[in-house]
Design an enzyme around this catalytic site. Structure first.
Site, PDB file in Angstrom:
ATOM      1  N   GLU A 150      67.131  27.207  26.615  1.00  0.00           N
ATOM      2  CA  GLU A 150      65.873  27.063  27.333  1.00  0.00           C
ATOM      3  C   GLU A 150      64.877  28.114  26.833  1.00  0.00           C
ATOM      4  OE1 GLU A 150      65.872  28.631  31.540  1.00  0.00           O
ATOM      5  OE2 GLU A 150      67.992  28.167  31.355  1.00  0.00           O
ATOM      6  N   CYS A 194      70.051  26.135  32.332  1.00  0.00           N
ATOM      7  CA  CYS A 194      71.299  26.760  31.900  1.00  0.00           C
ATOM      8  C   CYS A 194      72.439  25.765  31.724  1.00  0.00           C
ATOM      9  CB  CYS A 194      71.729  27.824  32.917  1.00  0.00           C
ATOM     10  SG  CYS A 194      70.489  29.091  33.215  1.00  0.00           S
ATOM     11  N   HIS A 249      79.192  29.587  35.855  1.00  0.00           N
ATOM     12  CA  HIS A 249      77.922  30.023  35.269  1.00  0.00           C
ATOM     13  C   HIS A 249      77.521  31.319  35.963  1.00  0.00           C
ATOM     14  CE1 HIS A 249      73.819  30.318  34.039  1.00  0.00           C
ATOM     15  NE2 HIS A 249      73.344  30.023  35.242  1.00  0.00           N
TER      16      HIS A 249
END
Length: 385
Positions: free
Chosen positions: A79, A111, A233
């Protein structure tokens, strides 16, 4: 046929700051950063580094003549793209000196896109088991100096080879993805720093983890005790803890405590680097494999999240030779040098960003194998050492 992650490698910048020092400079209790957020150090990005140089640096560690011969595709998930049209994968392919008969694309969904890249790569390998796909998750997380999000910045890249008969993790068939149109985090085309609603985003993250995990367990008939550990994550390490505790609640049994211990092991590297956006889950996976209690045959869960928002839960089986097919992250982190907060602020403000003028950077202080030399006629100029 088993398909999954064959090899993994990590790269970050050669500089970092201590977050206790940043806290002192910002007039904040250091415990807010080290305990409340769960971060100790943060990668600092010189203007001579970006996602292309970091991605190439990580990928270079994986390339052998045999891998290069079988490589069909490069997918870069990011990103932090450097061009609205041209894929960063094209630049990386050139820096690595790879054959022109290779597909090169870039993926975006905050993400989450590193996971999308792996799933797409699995499909390509299923079509031709002789091919290998190079997936690179590379990002630079920027929120601005002296902002609430400053402590969750970071930078780095994780490169992975996706192939048949993998040596690290054989990915299982069942996965659950979940997406909704939300505004918890975004970065308009005109901005170099992200906009985030932190409290809302944390709540969305926890909800997405619960939703995807619950549906995965329903579809497979598995239970939490079927997992040796779960990798999350980790935009900051406390986020993974919030997700896990949202499911475990007050459980204090052997399974719950094992998952908590494995989460701690998965956080080790992210605490030292900061937010990798698309690469954060996979640096967490590397940390779990190198610091946790993991053995061949173990099932690991993986929770991927990208704001905006999309989540996915899937699983994989650890393979016998996993330990020998991971780059030495501890060595990478030990090789860095500390910079002062004043130096960090100067480097932060020296990024190429969105300026249109020609720029030539001083390369003397950057010994990395790939560098961004500057910009000329609206084109980024890269050098391979």
């Amino acid at each position: 046929m088993k398909i999954g992650i064959d090899r993994m490698a990590f790269a970050t910048t050669d500089q970092y700051i201590e977050l206790t020092e940043l806290a002192e400079k910002r007039g904040v209790d250091p415990n807010k950063y080290t305990i409340g957020i769960g971060q100790d150090r943060q990668a600092v990005v010189p203007p001579t580094q970006d996602i292309v140089t970091l991605g190439a640096r990580a990928a270079k560690k994986l390339l052998t003549p045999d891998v290069t011969r079988r490589l069909s595709t490069i997918i870069v998930a990011t990103e932090s793209g450097i061009d609205n049209s041209k894929a960063s994968a094209i630049y990386i392919k050139h820096l690595l000196g790879l054959d022109d008969y290779i597909r090169a694309v870039e993926l975006k969904e905050a993400c989450y896109s590193g996971t999308a890249a792996i799933q797409f790569a699995r499909g390509l390998v299923a079509l031709n088991s002789q091919e290998t796909v190079l997936v690179i998750a590379a990002d630079i997380a920027r929120y601005g100096l002296n902002t609430p999000g400053e402590v969750t910045q970071g930078a780095g890249a994780v490169a992975m080879l996706i192939s048949a008969d993998p040596h690290v993790l054989a990915i299982e068939p069942t996965s659950v993805s979940y997406s909704r149109d939300l505004m918890d985090f975004w970065r308009p085309l005109y901005a170099t720093e992200a906009i985030v609603d932190g409290k809302y985003s944390t709540g969305v993250y926890v909800d997405f983890f619960k939703n995807t995990l619950t549906r995965y367990l329903q579809r497979t008939g598995r239970r939490l005790d079927d997992f040796a550990g779960i990798a999350f994550h980790l935009p900051f390490t406390k986020m993974g803890k919030k997700g896990l505790e949202g499911v475990l609640q007050d459980r204090d049994d052997a399974v719950a405590n094992r998952l908590r211990d494995q989460l701690t092991a998965s956080q080790v590297y992210c605490r030292q680097v900061g937010n990798l956006y698309t690469g954060s889950l996979y640096l967490g996976l590397m940390s779990l494999l190198q610091n946790g209690q993991v053995k061949p045959g173990d099932r690991l869960g993986l929770f991927s999240y990208g704001s905006g928002a999309e989540g996915e839960f899937y699983s994989g089986i650890v393979q016998p030779a996993f330990a020998e097919n991971l780059s030495d992250v501890k060595e990478d982190l030990a090789d860095r040098h500390r910079v002062s907060i004043d130096e960090y602020e100067q480097l932060f403000n020296s990024q190429l960003g969105m300026q249109t003028a020609d720029v030539q950077f001083d390369l003397q202080n950057d010994d990395a194998p790939f560098v961004l030399a500057g910009q000329k006629d609206h084109q980024r100029i890269y050098q391979r050492r």
